[in-house]
Motif scaffolding. Structure first.
Motif, PDB file in Angstrom:
ATOM      1  N   ALA A  20       0.822  -1.206   0.000  1.00 55.41           N
ATOM      2  CA  ALA A  20       0.000   0.000   0.000  1.00 55.41           C
ATOM      3  C   ALA A  20       0.857   1.257   0.000  1.00 55.41           C
ATOM      4  CB  ALA A  20      -0.942  -0.011   1.202  1.00 55.41           C
ATOM      5  N   ARG A  21       2.039   1.133  -0.513  1.00 47.50           N
ATOM      6  CA  ARG A  21       2.954   2.279  -0.538  1.00 47.50           C
ATOM      7  C   ARG A  21       3.109   2.798  -1.970  1.00 47.50           C
ATOM      8  NH1 ARG A  21       5.043  -1.614   2.712  1.00 47.50           N
ATOM      9  NH2 ARG A  21       5.274  -1.109   4.896  1.00 47.50           N
ATOM     10  N   TRP A  22       3.808   3.900  -2.055  1.00 47.73           N
ATOM     11  CA  TRP A  22       4.125   4.452  -3.365  1.00 47.73           C
ATOM     12  C   TRP A  22       5.490   3.905  -3.757  1.00 47.73           C
ATOM     13  CZ3 TRP A  22       0.676   7.208  -6.133  1.00 47.73           C
ATOM     14  CH2 TRP A  22       1.107   7.711  -7.355  1.00 47.73           C
ATOM     15  N   ALA A  23       5.555   3.181  -4.830  1.00 47.77           N
ATOM     16  CA  ALA A  23       6.809   2.590  -5.294  1.00 47.77           C
ATOM     17  C   ALA A  23       7.460   3.504  -6.331  1.00 47.77           C
ATOM     18  CB  ALA A  23       6.527   1.217  -5.899  1.00 47.77           C
ATOM     19  N   ASP A  24       8.626   3.123  -6.770  1.00 50.51           N
ATOM     20  CA  ASP A  24       9.336   3.911  -7.783  1.00 50.51           C
ATOM     21  C   ASP A  24       8.539   4.059  -9.073  1.00 50.51           C
ATOM     22  OD1 ASP A  24      11.474   4.243  -6.081  1.00 50.51           O
ATOM     23  OD2 ASP A  24      12.577   2.515  -6.885  1.00 50.51           O
TER      24      ASP A  24
END
Length: 174
Positions: free
Chosen positions: A47-51
């Motif tokens: 649930a994170r913002w990835a590259d």
């Protein structure tokens, strides 16, 4: 029968079932649980913002978070209010009407797992036509068989979307 009397003939307005406040608390708690489940599963899958942008659970996590916050606000508001809504949430006659649909529908969902969606649907349609509709058998049988048959044709044959099948479909080779 008037809307003020239940199926037993008693005045429904005097028969307490559950208060509006209690239902607000129960529903808020259920939605908090659902939101927590959505958030935890979204966190599990990422649930994170990835590259390369948001992970698969990013947006569901925040939808769950918003739902959790709103449900918590509803719960707290109902717990701390000085003037809780203690009105009757539902009269007994209204509850009886809801249960007339809810109980058979719950049984229907269970039957889907045992018999498949098509046979369970035929039973469900036939039961409601007989019990609540009071239709004659000559009308019940064609509708109860025809609707699931048409749905089978539409989903399984035309759209190639498999739905849950049971022993009958297995015996027929589907």
């Amino acid at each position: 029968m008037s809307s003020e009397t239940g199926h037993s003939g008693h005045t429904a307005h005097n028969e307490k079932t559950v208060t509006n406040r209690t239902m607000d608390l129960v529903v808020a708690a259920l939605f908090m649980g659902l939101a927590a489940l959505v958030m935890s599963d979204s966190w599990r899958i990422g649930a994170r913002w990835a590259d390369d942008g948001p992970q698969a659970g990013y947006f569901p996590f925040y939808v769950g978070l918003i739902l959790f916050i709103a449900s918590t606000a509803t719960l707290v508001q109902n717990l701390v209010t000085r003037h809780p809504d203690l009105g009757n949430f539902v009269d007994r006659s209204q509850l009886y009407s809801v249960l007339q649909v809810l109980v058979p529908t719950t049984v229907y969902v269970g039957l889907i797992f045992l018999l498949g969606i098509y046979v369970a649907s035929a039973i469900f349609i036939a039961f409601f036509m007989w019990w609540l509709g009071k239709y004659p058998l000559a009308k019940i049988i064609p509708v109860a068989i025809g609707v699931p048959l048409m749905l089978f044709m539409m989903f399984e044959v035309w759209f190639l979307v498999p739905l849950p099948k049971g022993p009958l479909e297995t015996a027929l080779g589907y």
